[in-house]
Design a protein around this motif. Sequence first.
Motif, mmCIF file in Angstrom:
data_model
loop_
_atom_site.group_PDB
_atom_site.id
_atom_site.type_symbol
_atom_site.label_atom_id
_atom_site.label_comp_id
_atom_site.label_asym_id
_atom_site.label_seq_id
_atom_site.Cartn_x
_atom_site.Cartn_y
_atom_site.Cartn_z
ATOM 1 N N UNK A 179 89.640 15.394 15.326
ATOM 2 C CA UNK A 179 88.709 16.509 15.226
ATOM 3 C C UNK A 179 88.238 16.976 16.586
ATOM 4 N N UNK A 180 87.549 18.113 16.617
ATOM 5 C CA UNK A 180 87.043 18.654 17.879
ATOM 6 C C UNK A 180 85.940 19.664 17.626
ATOM 7 N N UNK A 181 85.539 20.361 18.664
ATOM 8 C CA UNK A 181 84.442 21.322 18.600
ATOM 9 C C UNK A 181 84.727 22.461 17.621
ATOM 10 N N UNK A 182 86.007 22.758 17.374
ATOM 11 C CA UNK A 182 86.352 23.803 16.419
ATOM 12 C C UNK A 182 85.844 23.489 15.023
ATOM 13 N N UNK A 183 85.891 22.223 14.633
ATOM 14 C CA UNK A 183 85.362 21.824 13.334
ATOM 15 C C UNK A 183 83.863 22.102 13.244
ATOM 16 N N UNK A 184 83.139 21.726 14.290
ATOM 17 C CA UNK A 184 81.692 21.923 14.299
ATOM 18 C C UNK A 184 81.327 23.395 14.284
ATOM 19 N N UNK A 185 82.032 24.193 15.074
ATOM 20 C CA UNK A 185 81.754 25.634 15.112
ATOM 21 C C UNK A 185 81.961 26.263 13.741
ATOM 22 N N UNK A 186 83.013 25.837 13.032
ATOM 23 C CA UNK A 186 83.256 26.352 11.680
ATOM 24 C C UNK A 186 82.115 25.979 10.744
ATOM 25 N N UNK A 187 81.455 24.841 11.015
ATOM 26 C CA UNK A 187 80.363 24.390 10.160
ATOM 27 C C UNK A 187 79.132 25.263 10.210
ATOM 28 N N UNK A 188 79.023 26.126 11.224
ATOM 29 C CA UNK A 188 77.851 26.994 11.367
ATOM 30 C C UNK A 188 77.999 28.281 10.569
ATOM 31 N N UNK A 189 79.217 28.614 10.172
ATOM 32 C CA UNK A 189 79.511 29.947 9.629
ATOM 33 C C UNK A 189 78.683 30.274 8.389
ATOM 34 N N UNK A 190 78.509 29.321 7.474
ATOM 35 C CA UNK A 190 77.770 29.623 6.242
ATOM 36 C C UNK A 190 76.288 29.893 6.483
ATOM 37 N N UNK A 191 75.799 29.577 7.677
ATOM 38 C CA UNK A 191 74.390 29.845 7.990
ATOM 39 C C UNK A 191 74.159 31.281 8.443
ATOM 40 N N UNK A 192 75.215 32.048 8.663
ATOM 41 C CA UNK A 192 75.049 33.403 9.207
ATOM 42 C C UNK A 192 74.124 34.290 8.366
ATOM 43 N N UNK A 193 74.253 34.329 7.027
ATOM 44 C CA UNK A 193 73.316 35.154 6.258
ATOM 45 C C UNK A 193 71.870 34.677 6.386
ATOM 46 N N UNK A 194 71.675 33.367 6.520
ATOM 47 C CA UNK A 194 70.328 32.824 6.638
ATOM 48 C C UNK A 194 69.731 33.129 8.009
ATOM 49 N N UNK A 195 70.554 33.053 9.055
ATOM 50 C CA UNK A 195 70.086 33.400 10.398
ATOM 51 C C UNK A 195 69.766 34.887 10.480
#
Length: 495
Positions: free
Chosen positions: A311-327
């Motif tokens: 794994x790498x930072x790409x996995x973590x960055x993908x984990x933020x995507x679902x928060x976009x509507x909340x942000x």
Amino acid sequence: MTKIYTSFKKFNPSICWVVVALFILNLFAQGLAEGGRWDLYEAVAMADRWGNGFGYSNGSMDFYKPSTPYFPGVAILALLFSPLGSYQIDALLFVASALVVFLFCMLYLVYKRSNGIWPLHIFLVFCIAVSHYLLSHWLSYAKEFKPDTISLVFFALGVFLYAKIESGLWRGLALAAAFAIALIFKQQIVAPEIGFLIASLFGVRPLRDKIANVFFVCAGIFSGLLIIFFVDGGFFYAIQSHAGRGFISINNDEHIKLLFEVFGILALGFIASGKAGFLTCCSRVYKNNLLFLPAIAWLIACLAGAMNVGGNIGNTAAGVVLFLPLIAFLFEKSKPVIIFALAFVLMISLVKNLTGSDWLHRAHNRVTMDAAISNFVSNIKPRSILISGSSYLAVRGAGIQRVSEIDTWAHIRLGVNRMKVLANGDALIRDLNPDVIVCVEKCQVFDRLYSFNPKKNGYREISMESEKGTGVLFVKRSWIDNLPEIGGDWDKSIR
């Protein structure tokens, strides 16, 4: 000043749509320049075997045939695009780029159902800005068709349909179908699906509806898993071989930078909304737990993927995507002139990236390199070949009887099935004894990680380094003497 402000409001939608178009064009241009690499090519290799041995590798018994470590959704999609012939890869790369914006559109539907006030064009600019500046590691994988994006598209669609359709059989079937399709593309999507299931149990709906939700969500997850189990090697390769890999630290510069950037955007949101507005937004996030709990579950799953070996930072960055509507809730009070300024800056940045990336020349070099390797392999007609995951396109259609992949062996070796495969790369070379070894992106990484050194095992190196790209082939020394005359520079480089 009023006239300028009015002009900003008037032209804001047009500029926003220009930003959207430039964003897709940027992703597609980068995808063409770099190619699909192993993320896409392994799925394409599986699709090419549809009529003869479709499925995953079972290890040494099938000589480690090229196989994607993900669920087979992209392979099935590649099969549907196969009638396009030589344009298949280009079409898939375009779809991969467009899916990023399509995901934002799906998240917008959920955002609007959560009483979001922004129109679509503003929401898209916001998502593009956050992704472009904060989540570039996710975009780098998304453009080469790593399946997180399309899996999230179907998950978000399921959440929207659940909120949009009244209780009943059709809503349940739509939810189950969307969740099943999402799971066919990516294993980890089961985490937000379970998060959604838990969130639905905390709602105010009648007990009968909650029981129905449990049934249909579980039916969707079970249906998706059932399809995987019916694919040859699905359980062994795509599920079991991911387990037991051990963990790596995510306490590195890339993760620390992303953490500060996420806190930074939350701080900006606090400033934009004010203290009272921030508390109101937090309340809205809490009430919209049908997205908040799945977003938390998805982030945890992605962090687990980042900490897993491989794994790498790409996995973590993908984990933020679902928060976009909340942000986005935090920035709803932003003035139109600020959105216009953001869109204008993005437009300049995207144009600069596109014109300065030399993508057309890089794409030409990539295609030329693949064609040169393909021509070489076709001329010497090897019976067996060992390739890296990013090399499949260079040997595709060469009529080779046995194609093995280093990444396939490495994937199995890292997990609980490691005792069922050879211990290191040199042992792999000796066991497979391929006529030719091809690494489009060179083989050094395999030597560093797995003691993979063809030259120590009786192979002659043929370097492909030039302005056309980088790559390397290894031809068995004992096999060279039996080769026919090829002619030209190829013959000289071998002899």
